[in-house]
Design a protein around this motif. Structure first.
Motif, short mmCIF file in Angstrom:
data_model
loop_
_atom_site.label_atom_id
_atom_site.label_comp_id
_atom_site.label_asym_id
_atom_site.label_seq_id
_atom_site.Cartn_x
_atom_site.Cartn_y
_atom_site.Cartn_z
N UNK A 159 29.07 30.86 43.09
CA UNK A 159 30.16 31.78 42.77
C UNK A 159 29.61 33.08 42.19
N UNK A 160 28.55 32.99 41.39
CA UNK A 160 27.91 34.20 40.87
C UNK A 160 27.34 35.06 41.97
N UNK A 161 26.77 34.42 43.01
CA UNK A 161 26.26 35.17 44.16
C UNK A 161 27.41 35.86 44.90
N UNK A 162 28.52 35.16 45.06
CA UNK A 162 29.67 35.77 45.73
C UNK A 162 30.28 36.89 44.88
N UNK A 163 30.23 36.74 43.57
CA UNK A 163 30.71 37.79 42.68
C UNK A 163 29.87 39.05 42.84
N UNK A 164 28.55 38.87 42.96
CA UNK A 164 27.68 40.03 43.19
C UNK A 164 28.03 40.72 44.50
N UNK A 165 28.25 39.95 45.56
CA UNK A 165 28.61 40.54 46.85
C UNK A 165 29.95 41.26 46.79
N UNK A 166 30.89 40.70 46.04
CA UNK A 166 32.19 41.35 45.89
C UNK A 166 32.06 42.68 45.16
N UNK A 167 31.32 42.69 44.07
CA UNK A 167 31.13 43.93 43.30
C UNK A 167 30.39 44.96 44.15
N UNK A 168 29.41 44.52 44.91
CA UNK A 168 28.67 45.42 45.79
C UNK A 168 29.59 46.03 46.85
N UNK A 169 30.47 45.21 47.41
CA UNK A 169 31.39 45.69 48.44
C UNK A 169 32.38 46.69 47.85
N UNK A 170 32.90 46.41 46.65
CA UNK A 170 33.85 47.33 46.01
C UNK A 170 33.18 48.66 45.69
N UNK A 171 31.97 48.60 45.16
CA UNK A 171 31.26 49.85 44.85
C UNK A 171 30.93 50.64 46.12
N UNK B 51 32.26 55.38 49.53
CA UNK B 51 32.76 56.01 50.76
C UNK B 51 34.03 56.80 50.50
N UNK B 52 34.89 56.29 49.67
CA UNK B 52 36.12 56.99 49.33
C UNK B 52 35.80 58.30 48.60
N UNK B 53 34.86 58.26 47.70
CA UNK B 53 34.45 59.45 46.97
C UNK B 53 33.83 60.47 47.91
N UNK B 54 33.03 60.02 48.87
CA UNK B 54 32.41 60.95 49.82
C UNK B 54 33.45 61.59 50.73
N UNK B 55 34.47 60.84 51.11
CA UNK B 55 35.54 61.42 51.94
C UNK B 55 36.33 62.46 51.16
#
Length: 129
Positions: free
Chosen positions: A105-117, A122-126
Motif C-alpha cells: 500500500x505504501x508503494x501504491x501511495x507513492x505512485x499515487x502521489x507521483x501521478x498527482x504531482x 502539466x496543468x501548471x505548464x498549460x
C-alpha cells in the motif's frame, strides 16, 4: 542501471521491513497503546514500501512486494528462535501478511502521489502557455 535499481528497491524494502517488524515485536517501536487493542503500528509498514518504490526504477509495486515477501520468513525465524514468541505461529503469520499488505500500500501511495504531482505539473505548464 535499471537492474541495479531493481535490486536496490528489493534490498531497501527487505531491510526496512525487517527493522520495522522486529522493532515492533521487540517493543522498541510501539504504535498501539496497551488498552487500544488495535494494531495501528502496522501503518509504519507504509514507510518501507514508499521508500522502496521511490528507489526502484521500474516495477515500483513488484520490488516492495518481493522485498517484503523475502523478509517475512527471516523475521518469523528470528521472532521464533531468538525472541520470546507471544502469539502462535498462525497469528504471527497473519500479522506478517497484513504487514506485507501495508508495505505494498505504501508503494501504491507513492505512485499515487507521483501521478498527482505529474498531473499538477502539466496543468501548471498549460496555464503558463
Amino acid at each position: 542501471m535499471a537492474s541495479y535499481r531493481y535490486w536496490v528497491g528489493i534490498l531497501s524494502c527487505f531491510l526496512l521491513f525487517s527493522l520495522v517488524f522486529l522493532g515492533q515485536k521487540i517493543g522498541a517501536v510501539n504504535g498501539a497503546e496497551p488498552e487500544h487493542h488495535g494494531e495501528t503500528g502496522l501503518l509504519l509498514f507504509v514507510i518501507p514500501g514508499f521508500i522502496a518504490s521511490y528507489l526502484s526504477s521500474k516495477k515500483r509495486i513488484l520490488c516492495p512486494l518481493l522485498g517484503a515477501l523475502y523478509a517475512v520468513p527471516l523475521c518469523l525465524l528470528i521472532r521464533h528462535f531468538w525472541l520470546t514468541p507471544g502469539y502462535s505461529l498462525w497469528q504471527e503469520l497473519a500479522y506478517a501478511v497484513s504487514a506485507v499488505f501495508w508495505c505494498v500500500f505504501g508503494a501504491m501511495l507513492y505512485l499515487f502521489i507521483r501521478m498527482v504531482l505529474h498531473a499538477l505539473q502539466h496543468l501548471y505548464q498549460r496555464e503558463r502557455q
